[in-house]
Design a protein around this motif. Structure first.
Motif, PDB file in Angstrom:
ATOM      1  N   GLY A  14       0.816  -1.215   0.000  1.00 14.30           N
ATOM      2  CA  GLY A  14       0.000   0.000   0.000  1.00 14.30           C
ATOM      3  C   GLY A  14       0.848   1.262   0.000  1.00 14.30           C
ATOM      4  N   THR A  15       1.972   1.231   0.734  1.00 15.49           N
ATOM      5  CA  THR A  15       2.858   2.403   0.796  1.00 15.49           C
ATOM      6  C   THR A  15       4.296   1.956   0.509  1.00 15.49           C
ATOM      7  OG1 THR A  15       3.097   2.048   3.169  1.00 15.49           O
ATOM      8  CG2 THR A  15       1.386   3.595   2.462  1.00 15.49           C
ATOM      9  N   PRO A  16       4.599   1.557  -0.715  1.00 10.90           N
ATOM     10  CA  PRO A  16       5.952   1.075  -1.016  1.00 10.90           C
ATOM     11  C   PRO A  16       6.960   2.216  -0.987  1.00 10.90           C
ATOM     12  CG  PRO A  16       4.676   1.278  -3.035  1.00 10.90           C
ATOM     13  CD  PRO A  16       3.737   1.583  -1.912  1.00 10.90           C
ATOM     14  N   ALA A  17       8.159   1.836  -0.590  1.00  9.82           N
ATOM     15  CA  ALA A  17       9.217   2.848  -0.608  1.00  9.82           C
ATOM     16  C   ALA A  17       9.564   3.168  -2.056  1.00  9.82           C
ATOM     17  CB  ALA A  17      10.455   2.307   0.110  1.00  9.82           C
ATOM     18  N   LEU A  18       9.746   4.447  -2.356  1.00 15.50           N
ATOM     19  CA  LEU A  18      10.073   4.850  -3.704  1.00 15.50           C
ATOM     20  C   LEU A  18      11.513   4.471  -4.034  1.00 15.50           C
ATOM     21  CD1 LEU A  18       8.436   8.386  -3.748  1.00 15.50           C
ATOM     22  CD2 LEU A  18       7.513   6.279  -4.692  1.00 15.50           C
ATOM     23  N   ALA A  19      11.745   4.246  -5.320  1.00 11.19           N
ATOM     24  CA  ALA A  19      13.081   3.858  -5.759  1.00 11.19           C
ATOM     25  C   ALA A  19      14.119   4.919  -5.406  1.00 11.19           C
ATOM     26  CB  ALA A  19      13.077   3.605  -7.263  1.00 11.19           C
ATOM     27  N   GLU A  24      18.862   6.726  -2.229  1.00 13.71           N
ATOM     28  CA  GLU A  24      19.502   7.633  -1.268  1.00 13.71           C
ATOM     29  C   GLU A  24      20.034   6.857  -0.069  1.00 13.71           C
ATOM     30  OE1 GLU A  24      16.749  10.663  -0.239  1.00 13.71           O
ATOM     31  OE2 GLU A  24      16.641  11.515  -2.266  1.00 13.71           O
ATOM     32  N   ALA A  25      19.234   5.882   0.403  1.00 19.81           N
ATOM     33  CA  ALA A  25      19.679   5.111   1.567  1.00 19.81           C
ATOM     34  C   ALA A  25      20.902   4.272   1.232  1.00 19.81           C
ATOM     35  CB  ALA A  25      18.532   4.212   2.048  1.00 19.81           C
ATOM     36  N   LEU A  26      20.944   3.750   0.007  1.00 16.38           N
ATOM     37  CA  LEU A  26      22.059   2.887  -0.370  1.00 16.38           C
ATOM     38  C   LEU A  26      23.337   3.682  -0.651  1.00 16.38           C
ATOM     39  CD1 LEU A  26      20.271   0.367  -2.778  1.00 16.38           C
ATOM     40  CD2 LEU A  26      20.841   0.050  -0.377  1.00 16.38           C
ATOM     41  N   GLU A  27      23.181   4.916  -1.117  1.00 12.73           N
ATOM     42  CA  GLU A  27      24.353   5.725  -1.458  1.00 12.73           C
ATOM     43  C   GLU A  27      25.023   6.324  -0.236  1.00 12.73           C
ATOM     44  OE1 GLU A  27      22.844   8.544  -4.187  1.00 12.73           O
ATOM     45  OE2 GLU A  27      22.717   7.141  -5.882  1.00 12.73           O
ATOM     46  N   GLY A  28      24.322   6.392   0.872  1.00 12.39           N
ATOM     47  CA  GLY A  28      24.896   6.985   2.077  1.00 12.39           C
ATOM     48  C   GLY A  28      25.880   6.050   2.760  1.00 12.39           C
ATOM     49  N   ASN A  29      26.512   6.568   3.801  1.00 12.97           N
ATOM     50  CA  ASN A  29      27.491   5.795   4.564  1.00 12.97           C
ATOM     51  C   ASN A  29      26.893   5.158   5.812  1.00 12.97           C
ATOM     52  OD1 ASN A  29      29.600   6.420   2.776  1.00 12.97           O
ATOM     53  ND2 ASN A  29      29.921   8.411   3.791  1.00 12.97           N
ATOM     54  N   ASP A  30      25.613   5.431   6.053  1.00 16.81           N
ATOM     55  CA  ASP A  30      24.949   4.891   7.246  1.00 16.81           C
ATOM     56  C   ASP A  30      24.588   3.422   7.005  1.00 16.81           C
ATOM     57  OD1 ASP A  30      23.679   4.506   9.585  1.00 16.81           O
ATOM     58  OD2 ASP A  30      21.949   5.789   9.180  1.00 16.81           O
ATOM     59  N   GLY A  37      17.352  -0.109   3.321  1.00 14.03           N
ATOM     60  CA  GLY A  37      17.157   0.071   1.881  1.00 14.03           C
ATOM     61  C   GLY A  37      17.199  -1.258   1.145  1.00 14.03           C
ATOM     62  N   MET A  38      18.141  -2.124   1.501  1.00 16.71           N
ATOM     63  CA  MET A  38      18.226  -3.435   0.845  1.00 16.71           C
ATOM     64  C   MET A  38      16.992  -4.286   1.149  1.00 16.71           C
ATOM     65  SD  MET A  38      20.883  -3.729  -1.062  1.00 16.71           S
ATOM     66  CE  MET A  38      20.861  -5.486  -1.315  1.00 16.71           C
ATOM     67  N   LYS A  39      16.520  -4.218   2.382  1.00 17.65           N
ATOM     68  CA  LYS A  39      15.313  -4.979   2.733  1.00 17.65           C
ATOM     69  C   LYS A  39      14.108  -4.497   1.937  1.00 17.65           C
ATOM     70  CE  LYS A  39      16.589  -6.302   7.475  1.00 17.65           C
ATOM     71  NZ  LYS A  39      16.278  -6.146   8.902  1.00 17.65           N
ATOM     72  N   ASN A  40      13.968  -3.175   1.824  1.00 12.17           N
ATOM     73  CA  ASN A  40      12.848  -2.634   1.045  1.00 12.17           C
ATOM     74  C   ASN A  40      12.942  -3.045  -0.426  1.00 12.17           C
ATOM     75  OD1 ASN A  40      11.580  -1.328   3.187  1.00 12.17           O
ATOM     76  ND2 ASN A  40      12.852   0.498   2.969  1.00 12.17           N
ATOM     77  N   ALA A  41      14.151  -3.011  -0.968  1.00  8.51           N
ATOM     78  CA  ALA A  41      14.326  -3.403  -2.370  1.00  8.51           C
ATOM     79  C   ALA A  41      13.965  -4.872  -2.582  1.00  8.51           C
ATOM     80  CB  ALA A  41      15.773  -3.139  -2.796  1.00  8.51           C
ATOM     81  N   ILE A  42      14.420  -5.746  -1.672  1.00 12.23           N
ATOM     82  CA  ILE A  42      14.125  -7.186  -1.800  1.00 12.23           C
ATOM     83  C   ILE A  42      12.628  -7.435  -1.697  1.00 12.23           C
ATOM     84  CG2 ILE A  42      14.438  -9.424  -0.665  1.00 12.23           C
ATOM     85  CD1 ILE A  42      17.292  -8.451   0.067  1.00 12.23           C
ATOM     86  N   LEU A  51      12.459  -2.556 -10.466  1.00 15.15           N
ATOM     87  CA  LEU A  51      13.512  -1.672  -9.933  1.00 15.15           C
ATOM     88  C   LEU A  51      14.838  -1.801 -10.689  1.00 15.15           C
ATOM     89  CD1 LEU A  51      12.985  -2.205  -6.077  1.00 15.15           C
ATOM     90  CD2 LEU A  51      11.950  -0.479  -7.535  1.00 15.15           C
ATOM     91  N   PRO A  52      14.834  -1.629 -12.010  1.00 10.97           N
ATOM     92  CA  PRO A  52      16.114  -1.770 -12.751  1.00 10.97           C
ATOM     93  C   PRO A  52      17.087  -0.651 -12.447  1.00 10.97           C
ATOM     94  CG  PRO A  52      14.379  -0.968 -14.205  1.00 10.97           C
ATOM     95  CD  PRO A  52      13.714  -1.276 -12.910  1.00 10.97           C
ATOM     96  N   GLN A  53      16.577   0.519 -11.994  1.00 11.21           N
ATOM     97  CA  GLN A  53      17.438   1.678 -11.827  1.00 11.21           C
ATOM     98  C   GLN A  53      18.363   1.588 -10.619  1.00 11.21           C
ATOM     99  OE1 GLN A  53      14.211   1.421 -11.538  1.00 11.21           O
ATOM    100  NE2 GLN A  53      13.246   2.976 -10.258  1.00 11.21           N
ATOM    101  N   ILE A  54      18.098   0.650  -9.685  1.00 14.74           N
ATOM    102  CA  ILE A  54      18.939   0.620  -8.473  1.00 14.74           C
ATOM    103  C   ILE A  54      20.075  -0.394  -8.591  1.00 14.74           C
ATOM    104  CG2 ILE A  54      16.961   1.294  -7.062  1.00 14.74           C
ATOM    105  CD1 ILE A  54      16.993  -1.577  -5.943  1.00 14.74           C
ATOM    106  N   PHE A  55      20.148  -1.147  -9.719  1.00 16.02           N
ATOM    107  CA  PHE A  55      21.179  -2.182  -9.825  1.00 16.02           C
ATOM    108  C   PHE A  55      22.584  -1.548  -9.777  1.00 16.02           C
ATOM    109  CE2 PHE A  55      24.092  -4.763 -12.396  1.00 16.02           C
ATOM    110  CZ  PHE A  55      24.026  -5.964 -11.706  1.00 16.02           C
ATOM    111  N   ILE A  56      22.802  -0.510 -10.580  1.00 18.64           N
ATOM    112  CA  ILE A  56      24.129   0.129 -10.618  1.00 18.64           C
ATOM    113  C   ILE A  56      24.458   0.743  -9.266  1.00 18.64           C
ATOM    114  CG2 ILE A  56      25.502   1.927 -11.725  1.00 18.64           C
ATOM    115  CD1 ILE A  56      24.998  -0.551 -13.434  1.00 18.64           C
TER     116      ILE A  56
END
Length: 948
Positions: A14-19, A24-30, A37-42, A51-56
């Motif tokens: 119902g409220t999926p996290a946007l790509a 942003e979560a994956l690019e950070g150092n936290d 972020g990985m859990k949401n993507a999976i 979600l092809p745009q997050i592979f790179i």
């Protein structure tokens, strides 16, 4: 959209996290943000997003991470994404992943290496795996067993791939060498399992080389060894002698799981008495040592199977099996008693009955939960022993008679039925049983138990002292007469003229009063006297059990009391020389009967006496007033003769059932016969020699010959499509308890290749498809066998429907061929069963689902119609044949069956022949669940007209 993945998590879309947020979560150092972020993507990928745009982004920012949780999630992500294009070629960007996997395989941390190797077990793309093979093999020499164990699993998985043998040519040899030096038990198990699956000869060679060390191997390794032995011996029975010694040595293993598997393997491979005894002893030891109730039930099932095929060997272990009664679980106790009752012989019956007596006495002390039910089971078991072996009846009948007053009515009823049967079959015990019954009669509190006990007293009180004692006991239990008191003038004229007042009235006339002995006296009331309505006179609580039951309005019991008193008075005439005493007894009996009729017709009870009981009591009164020789013969002789005939019919029915259970085997005229004494015995152990003898006996008796019912097999083939359809399909349906297997044959009748051909099935009812359909390519005029597994969860008629979908090169659209429906018959799930009349009546009153089917048939004979219903429904008739004899134009019978799920099916057939020679009536079906009642009703409606 379903994809293979070892992670299944519910996720609300119902409220999926946007790509963008994930990026942003994956690019950070936290690190925690990366993990989220990985859990949401999976989760999004599992729910059908691409979600092809997050592979790179993952390649740039997640691959270099050293955090173990991030690396674990990365491997889950790589497992779930598409790694190939539409033509099956590996995507170019996967090369980046290859380099990361190679780095992980040479990582200094053993956890990273281990999880990467486990990931490779689930990877099917050979182009990705091929560059990694040297690194995988190098991990076989890692110092940590966790890495070596997962390296073995990865090598095994790769070797099983379509072209895996080309990349790992020397893998079996490498693993065999590795196995000889490895010390970790779990790793050795994985290595041996790979040889077992991929190079069976090497696994056998390793096993036979290390026969003496098998008992020292770990539990997991020993389980794989047993699986290997079973597989080898199925394909080559001549070599089982080599492995029997290994199995017997493992019977002493410390692991209960290994010991259980050993026993099962031994039974499946050998029928030699030594092997069967060893397996049965093992099951008995596990039965006592294991505390889990489910394990105990499984072990009892195995013992029950051994009892069916090797009864003579199991007889010696009956006392070991009997020790399972120490468990407080009722299901375990019931199954244990069922097993031992079929193993009883004249040699062990005394010891078994003694143990059962001790268990009965234990139920008296302490108020354990369900003590009454357990006592009832024990009583039924003792009853069965005493009927089969009458000599033990004298040791138990008096003990069981103490339970005639049991609060558990079913238990008390079992006791009194047992006593009724024993007193007829054991003439030597009649005097002691009657005496004991009269002494304990006042303890009985249940009307049904009283009725049966009174019948016994009336039939088997033969001597003068017994008859007089019986009449005295009944009078004492009825208490003082009358059963109600009247303190007003109930004259009909007065009652019609003056309405009775609820409070008090004044009486100044003479009126009769009923005294305690039932006579009338006249009294005068010259003053104002208060009186009330008729009132019940209660008897003593200790001596008035019959009185208290009568005052509840149970006039069926009153009719039984009247019949018993009438029989006793008639017998008293035969044994009592004094006519005065006979007349006195008859007068007292008549007084009791008249008092019961007055009680039934008075207003003190909410319900008046029923017509049947009234007529029965009146008949007893007339009998005592005017007795003829013919009536005396019926009451004193014919009644017992009918009971004897009922017992003989029951024994005959049990004998026929036992014969039906016995296996009938035949040998063919041209069967090969091996002469045991002429065989060479060199190099054969005693167990192998015994096995050869058993095999010869089975061949000689025809046990190996199983007549295939070809007609029945043909009946199970169902045509799914028409002969003119481009695709012809038919299914062979196999029903095995909880599973249905559809073996579907599909034939391409066209000249074109059918692509993406898929058998799509759906179910209705309590059926569930186990596997998803696969796509196939079918060449012109070729065929394909497709198997579909369906799980069944209840006894209910189910429907399987579906279609065949395929594509051709000429037509862009998909073609659909609709299949005929497959109806799963309820008859595949139910089988004839036996239960007592009491159990049938109890279930009939408890079950809430009833289906009433009107009789509508062309069959004119009642018995022929009943036989047709029995054959059509696969049920057993509980009504004895003697009760169905004769031609009276009416028939009533009870049928019973049990489903593989443990559900009970009850059927009552009541039919009557009309004046026009047609049958009329109803068939009533009752069950605990709605499905079996409706399905059985539909089956009867379809079959009752006499069709096939």
């Amino acid at each position: 959209m379903e994809k293979t993945c070892s992670l299944l998590v519910h996720f609300d879309k119902g409220t999926p996290a946007l790509a963008n947020e994930i990026k942003e979560a994956l690019e950070g150092n936290d690190v925690p943000a990366k993990i989220d972020g990985m859990k949401n993507a999976i989760m999004l990928l599992l729910n059908g997003e691409t979600l092809p745009q997050i592979f790179i982004t993952i390649v740039r920012y997640v691959l270099p991470s050293e955090d173990h949780t991030v690396q674990k999630l990365l491997l889950l992500y790589l497992e779930i994404i598409d790694k190939t294009d539409g033509k099956g070629r590996v995507l170019p960007e996967m090369i980046l992943i290859c380099q990361n996997l190679r780095n992980n395989l040479i990582h200094p941390n053993e956890y990273i290496r281990g999880v990467t190797l486990r990931f490779l077990c689930r990877l099917n793309e050979v182009d990705i795996i091929e560059p990694l093979i040297p690194s995988i093999l190098a991990n076989l020499e890692h110092r940590h067993p966790y890495v070596r164990r997962n390296a073995i699993s990865a090598i095994s998985s790769i070797y099983k791939l379509p072209n895996g043998e080309q990349f790992l040519v020397d893998a079996p040899e490498t693993i065999e060498k590795f196995l000889s030096t490895e010390q970790d038990q779990s790793t050795k198990r994985n290595a041996f399992l790979m040889l077992f699956n991929c190079a069976q000869d090497r696994a056998i060679n390793y096993l036979l080389t290390n026969v003496d060390r098998v008992s020292d191997w770990g539990e997991l390794m020993q389980m794989v060894v047993l699986e290997l032995i079973r597989k080898v011996c199925r394909t080559n029975k001549a070599e089982k002698g080599k492995y029997i010694k290994i199995i017997i040595s493992l019977l002493n293993a410390p692991s209960a799981a290994v010991v259980y598997e050993c026993a099962g393997t031994l039974v499946s491979l050998s029928s030699a008495p030594t092997a069967i005894k060893a397996a049965a002893n093992t099951y008995c030891q596990l039965l006592l040592s294991q505390s889990d109730n489910n394990v105990k039930l499984i072990l009892l099932d195995r013992l029950n199977e051994l009892k069916s095929s090797h009864r003579e060997l199991m007889i010696d272990l009956i006392m070991d099996v009997l020790r399972a009664l120490s468990s407080p679980n009722l299901d375990i106790r019931r199954k244990t008693l069922d097993i031992i009752l079929e193993l009883i012989t004249p040699r062990n019956v005394s010891e078994v009955v003694l143990t059962l007596k001790k268990e009965v006495m234990k139920t008296q002390s302490g108020e354990l939960e369900k003590n009454g039910e357990y006592r009832q089971m024990l009583i039924q078991a003792i009853h069965s022993c005493a009927i089969k072996f009458p000599e033990v009846a004298s040791t138990v009948v008096h003990l069981l008679m103490d339970f005639l007053g049991d609060n558990n009515i079913a238990s008390a009823m079992d006791v009194v039925i047992f006593v009724r049967e024993i007193i007829e079959t054991n003439p030597k015990l009649r005097v002691s049983i009657v005496t004991r019954l009269l002494d304990t009669f006042y303890q009985i509190r249940a009307a049904r138990v009283c009725s049966c006990a009174l019948w016994i007293i009336g039939e088997y009180s033969l001597s003068l002292s017994e008859v007089e004692s019986a009449i005295s006991t009944i009078k004492q239990c009825l208490g003082d007469l009358p059963f109600f008191s009247v303190s007003e003038n109930e004259d009909a004229a007065d009652s019609s003229k003056k309405p009775q007042q609820a409070s008090s009235v004044t009486v100044s006339s003479r009126r009769p009063a009923i005294l305690a002995d039932g006579t009338y006296a006249t009294q005068s009331a010259a003053s104002e006297t208060a009186f009330s309505a008729p009132a019940v006179v209660q008897g003593s609580l200790t001596t008035g059990n019959l009185r208290s039951l009568l005052l509840t309005g149970d006039f069926f019991l009153g009719a039984v009391i009247s019949c018993t008193l009438a029989k006793l008075c008639l017998r008293l005439e035969e044994v009592q020389p004094s006519k005065v005493e006979v007349n006195k007894a008859s007068s007292n009996a008549l007084l009791i009967m008249v008092s019961m009729l007055q009680l039934g017709q008075s207003s003190v009870l909410p319900h008046p006496i029923d017509n049947d009981s009234y007529d029965r009591i009146l008949l007893c009164i007339r009998l005592l007033c005017n007795t003829g020789d013919a009536a005396r013969m019926i009451w004193l002789t014919t009644c017992r003769e009918s009971f004897v005939k009922m017992l003989s019919d029951k024994q005959l029915r049990e004998t026929e059932e036992s014969k039906a259970k016995a296996q009938v085997t035949h040998s063919q005229p041209d069967d090969l016969i091996d002469f045991y004494h002429l065989k060479s015995r060199k190099g054969m152990s005693q167990l192998e020699l015994e096995d050869e003898v058993q095999d010869d006996l089975k061949r000689a008796t025809g046990e190996f010959v199983k007549d295939a019912d070809d007609a029945n097999k043909l009946n199970r083939i169902i045509q799914l499509t028409g002969f003119s359809d481009p695709v012809y399909a038919e299914a062979y349906v196999t029903v095995h308890h909880y599973d249905i297997v559809l073996d579907v044959t599909i034939i391409n009748r066209t000249k074109e290749t059918l692509q993406n051909l898929c058998l799509e099935l759906a179910t209705m009812g309590d059926l569930k498809l186990v596997e998803r359909p696969q796509n196939y390519t079918l060449a012109p005029e070729s065929s394909k066998q497709i198997k579909a597994n369906i799980k069944v969860s209840s006894t209910e008629t189910g429907v399987i429907f579906g279609n065949i979908v395929y594509e051709t090169s000429n037509v862009l659209e998909r073609t659909v061929v609709v299949l005929n429906d497959i109806h799963i018959d309820i008859m595949d799930y139910i089988s004839p069963a036996v239960c007592s009349d009491t159990a049938f009546r109890t279930m009939w009153s408890e079950f809430e689902w009833e289906n009433k089917v009107a009789v509508n048939t062309a069959i004119a004979n009642e018995k022929e119609f009943l036989d047709h219903i029995i054959k059509s429904t696969n049920m057993r008739c509980l009504t004895p044949p003697s009760a169905l004899e004769g031609d009276c134009g009416f028939l009533a019978a009870n049928l019973y069956a049990k489903s593989v799920f443990g559900e009970d099916a009850l059927v009552n057939v009541s039919v009557e022949k009309q004046a026009d020679e047609k049958l009329n009536g109803y068939i009533r079906i009752r069950s605990k669940t709605q499905g079996i009642a409706l399905s059985l009703g539909d089956k009867i409606t379809l079959k009752q007209k006499g069709g096939s």
